[in-house]
Design a protein around this motif. Structure first.
Motif, PDB file in Angstrom:
ATOM      1  N   SER A 174     -12.862 -26.385  -8.780  1.00 63.80           N
ATOM      2  CA  SER A 174     -13.368 -26.731  -7.456  1.00 63.80           C
ATOM      3  C   SER A 174     -12.405 -26.317  -6.352  1.00 63.80           C
ATOM      4  N   ALA A 175     -12.942 -25.638  -5.353  1.00 67.73           N
ATOM      5  CA  ALA A 175     -12.160 -25.159  -4.217  1.00 67.73           C
ATOM      6  C   ALA A 175     -12.253 -26.141  -3.051  1.00 67.73           C
ATOM      7  N   SER A 176     -11.110 -26.430  -2.468  1.00 75.22           N
ATOM      8  CA  SER A 176     -11.053 -27.294  -1.285  1.00 75.22           C
ATOM      9  C   SER A 176     -10.615 -26.480  -0.080  1.00 75.22           C
ATOM     10  N   GLY A 177     -10.352 -27.163   1.017  1.00 74.37           N
ATOM     11  CA  GLY A 177      -9.917 -26.494   2.234  1.00 74.37           C
ATOM     12  C   GLY A 177      -8.618 -25.737   2.094  1.00 74.37           C
ATOM     13  N   ILE A 178      -7.869 -25.989   1.038  1.00 81.57           N
ATOM     14  CA  ILE A 178      -6.588 -25.310   0.839  1.00 81.57           C
ATOM     15  C   ILE A 178      -6.771 -23.799   0.780  1.00 81.57           C
ATOM     16  N   ILE A 179      -7.907 -23.334   0.276  1.00 84.15           N
ATOM     17  CA  ILE A 179      -8.093 -21.882   0.175  1.00 84.15           C
ATOM     18  C   ILE A 179      -8.285 -21.222   1.539  1.00 84.15           C
ATOM     19  N   THR A 180      -8.486 -22.028   2.585  1.00 85.41           N
ATOM     20  CA  THR A 180      -8.629 -21.462   3.934  1.00 85.41           C
ATOM     21  C   THR A 180      -7.293 -21.365   4.658  1.00 85.41           C
ATOM     22  N   PHE A 181      -6.246 -21.976   4.092  1.00 79.40           N
ATOM     23  CA  PHE A 181      -4.954 -22.033   4.780  1.00 79.40           C
ATOM     24  C   PHE A 181      -4.280 -20.670   4.801  1.00 79.40           C
ATOM     25  N   LYS A 182      -3.500 -20.432   5.812  1.00 82.17           N
ATOM     26  CA  LYS A 182      -2.785 -19.164   5.940  1.00 82.17           C
ATOM     27  C   LYS A 182      -1.900 -18.908   4.733  1.00 82.17           C
ATOM     28  N   ASN A 183      -1.269 -19.960   4.219  1.00 81.05           N
ATOM     29  CA  ASN A 183      -0.366 -19.811   3.073  1.00 81.05           C
ATOM     30  C   ASN A 183      -1.081 -19.961   1.734  1.00 81.05           C
ATOM     31  N   SER A 205     -12.303 -34.947   1.504  1.00 81.41           N
ATOM     32  CA  SER A 205     -12.102 -35.672   2.758  1.00 81.41           C
ATOM     33  C   SER A 205     -11.818 -37.152   2.485  1.00 81.41           C
ATOM     34  N   PRO A 206     -10.955 -37.737   3.318  1.00 83.05           N
ATOM     35  CA  PRO A 206     -10.497 -37.313   4.645  1.00 83.05           C
ATOM     36  C   PRO A 206      -9.290 -36.370   4.655  1.00 83.05           C
ATOM     37  N   PHE A 207      -8.924 -35.852   3.507  1.00 81.55           N
ATOM     38  CA  PHE A 207      -7.724 -35.019   3.415  1.00 81.55           C
ATOM     39  C   PHE A 207      -8.068 -33.535   3.500  1.00 81.55           C
ATOM     40  N   LEU A 208      -7.058 -32.708   3.772  1.00 82.07           N
ATOM     41  CA  LEU A 208      -7.102 -31.253   3.592  1.00 82.07           C
ATOM     42  C   LEU A 208      -8.223 -30.569   4.354  1.00 82.07           C
ATOM     43  N   PRO A 210     -10.233 -27.957   6.277  1.00 75.46           N
ATOM     44  CA  PRO A 210     -10.102 -26.495   6.281  1.00 75.46           C
ATOM     45  C   PRO A 210      -9.906 -25.950   7.691  1.00 75.46           C
ATOM     46  N   VAL A 211      -9.379 -24.736   7.767  1.00 76.63           N
ATOM     47  CA  VAL A 211      -9.358 -24.009   9.030  1.00 76.63           C
ATOM     48  C   VAL A 211     -10.822 -23.808   9.463  1.00 76.63           C
ATOM     49  N   PRO A 212     -11.225 -24.052  10.711  1.00 75.29           N
ATOM     50  CA  PRO A 212     -10.406 -24.275  11.904  1.00 75.29           C
ATOM     51  C   PRO A 212     -10.166 -25.734  12.240  1.00 75.29           C
ATOM     52  N   HIS A 213     -10.375 -26.638  11.298  1.00 75.26           N
ATOM     53  CA  HIS A 213     -10.221 -28.072  11.560  1.00 75.26           C
ATOM     54  C   HIS A 213      -8.896 -28.623  11.029  1.00 75.26           C
ATOM     55  N   ARG A 214      -8.030 -27.752  10.535  1.00 75.00           N
ATOM     56  CA  ARG A 214      -6.796 -28.204   9.904  1.00 75.00           C
ATOM     57  C   ARG A 214      -5.992 -29.098  10.856  1.00 75.00           C
ATOM     58  N   ALA A 221     -19.114 -32.363   6.319  1.00 74.54           N
ATOM     59  CA  ALA A 221     -19.711 -31.238   7.049  1.00 74.54           C
ATOM     60  C   ALA A 221     -18.823 -30.006   6.995  1.00 74.54           C
ATOM     61  N   TYR A 222     -17.512 -30.210   6.831  1.00 70.23           N
ATOM     62  CA  TYR A 222     -16.576 -29.083   6.861  1.00 70.23           C
ATOM     63  C   TYR A 222     -16.544 -28.298   5.554  1.00 70.23           C
ATOM     64  N   VAL A 223     -17.295 -28.745   4.568  1.00 72.12           N
ATOM     65  CA  VAL A 223     -17.342 -27.974   3.320  1.00 72.12           C
ATOM     66  C   VAL A 223     -17.900 -26.580   3.571  1.00 72.12           C
ATOM     67  N   VAL A 224     -18.657 -26.425   4.638  1.00 75.75           N
ATOM     68  CA  VAL A 224     -19.223 -25.124   5.003  1.00 75.75           C
ATOM     69  C   VAL A 224     -18.115 -24.117   5.310  1.00 75.75           C
ATOM     70  N   ASN A 225     -17.017 -24.579   5.919  1.00 69.92           N
ATOM     71  CA  ASN A 225     -15.899 -23.682   6.224  1.00 69.92           C
ATOM     72  C   ASN A 225     -15.223 -23.176   4.963  1.00 69.92           C
ATOM     73  N   THR A 226     -15.071 -24.055   4.000  1.00 66.59           N
ATOM     74  CA  THR A 226     -14.505 -23.648   2.707  1.00 66.59           C
ATOM     75  C   THR A 226     -15.448 -22.684   2.000  1.00 66.59           C
ATOM     76  N   ALA A 227     -16.742 -22.971   2.073  1.00 60.07           N
ATOM     77  CA  ALA A 227     -17.734 -22.089   1.449  1.00 60.07           C
ATOM     78  C   ALA A 227     -17.689 -20.687   2.043  1.00 60.07           C
TER      79      ALA A 227
END
Length: 260
Positions: A174-183, A205-208, A210-214, A221-227
């Motif tokens: 499972s992928a989280s917002g971490i894959i959107t991070f610059k690093n 959520s409420p952790f991690l 994704p960009v642009p909400h980091r 709702a922010y799972v769309v950014n990770t997707a």
């Protein structure tokens, strides 16, 4: 149709606006939410919430950070709550040595109880692993040899070695917002290797967030950014990625599918 396959909207972080969080997710076409329990004592409370929202489900389990609070936990204690149609998985459970290196013995014992519960019930195991790759691989592989079970490595941010070990026993990643991070480039390269039929997406959520909400509170709702980042990585349209990951979720958490 998107799925947030792992979040904690039962957290106190959402006490002021939980219903609005659910509505915002609906507006973003997040049609399934798994509101994961990390403390079995709170699972009944989460079940009550799920029963008021027919697209939200939960689990039965104890986070490794809380393992010391449950020295006598056994498989039957975990399974007591799974008769409810809204309890569809075992966990969140696992090993976390980053903050809790002094409770390794207790973590292993409690994690073993969760694995046994998954083996007995057929429900999927939701695995948290942090700085514990070797022990995690050892416990999963040996238990699987004794009796196969299903599951996922949630919010995956570990090594390629652990990813491959999970895939070898049929686990989803499972992928989280971490894959959107610059690093997050190294992690993105690991996800590039994960077959499409083993992918899930989540917010945790409420952790991690994704960009642009980091830096903000995360929400389903922010799972769309990770997707979107994962779809770009796989060279596909986000709608197709959403369809595949939702189907994967329903295949793994097949108790959800049976509820319609």
């Amino acid at each position: 149709m998107f799925t947030d396959s792992h979040c904690h909207i039962n957290s106190v972080d959402f006490d002021e606006d939980r219903e609005n969080v659910v509505l915002r997710a609906r507006e973003m076409k997040v049609d399934y939410i798994l509101d994961v329990s990390d403390d079995i004592a709170r699972t009944p409370q989460i079940v009550d919430f799920c029963q008021r929202h027919k697209h939200i489900y939960t689990t039965s389990g104890v986070h490794p950070e809380l393992a010391v609070n449950y020295p006598d936990l056994d498989a039957q204690s975990i399974l007591k709550l799974t008769d409810n149609p809204y309890v569809v998985g075992i966990g969140e459970c696992g090993l976390d040595y980053f903050y809790n290196g002094d409770s390794i013995k207790e973590q292993k014992k409690v994690f073993a109880a969760h694995i046994e519960a998954a083996q007995q019930s057929g429900l999927p195991l939701i695995v948290h692993s942090r700085d514990a790759d070797d022990d995690m691989i050892y416990m999963l592989q040996n238990a699987y040899k004794e009796k196969p079970f299903r599951g996922e490595l949630h919010c995956f941010s570990s090594s390629e070695k652990l990813c491959k070990a999970g895939l070898e026993i049929g686990f989803y990643i499972s992928a989280s917002g971490i894959i959107t991070f610059k690093n997050g480039e190294a992690l993105r390269q690991i996800f590039a290797l994960v077959p499409l039929d083993r992918l899930l997406i989540e917010t945790d959520s409420p952790f991690l967030a994704p960009v642009p909400h980091r830096g903000k509170r995360n929400e389903p709702a922010y799972v769309v950014n990770t997707a979107q980042v994962l779809a770009d990585l796989k060279g596909m349209d986000i709608s197709e990625l959403a369809r595949i990951t939702t189907n994967n979720f329903l295949h793994l958490f097949n108790k959800v599918k049976s509820n319609g």
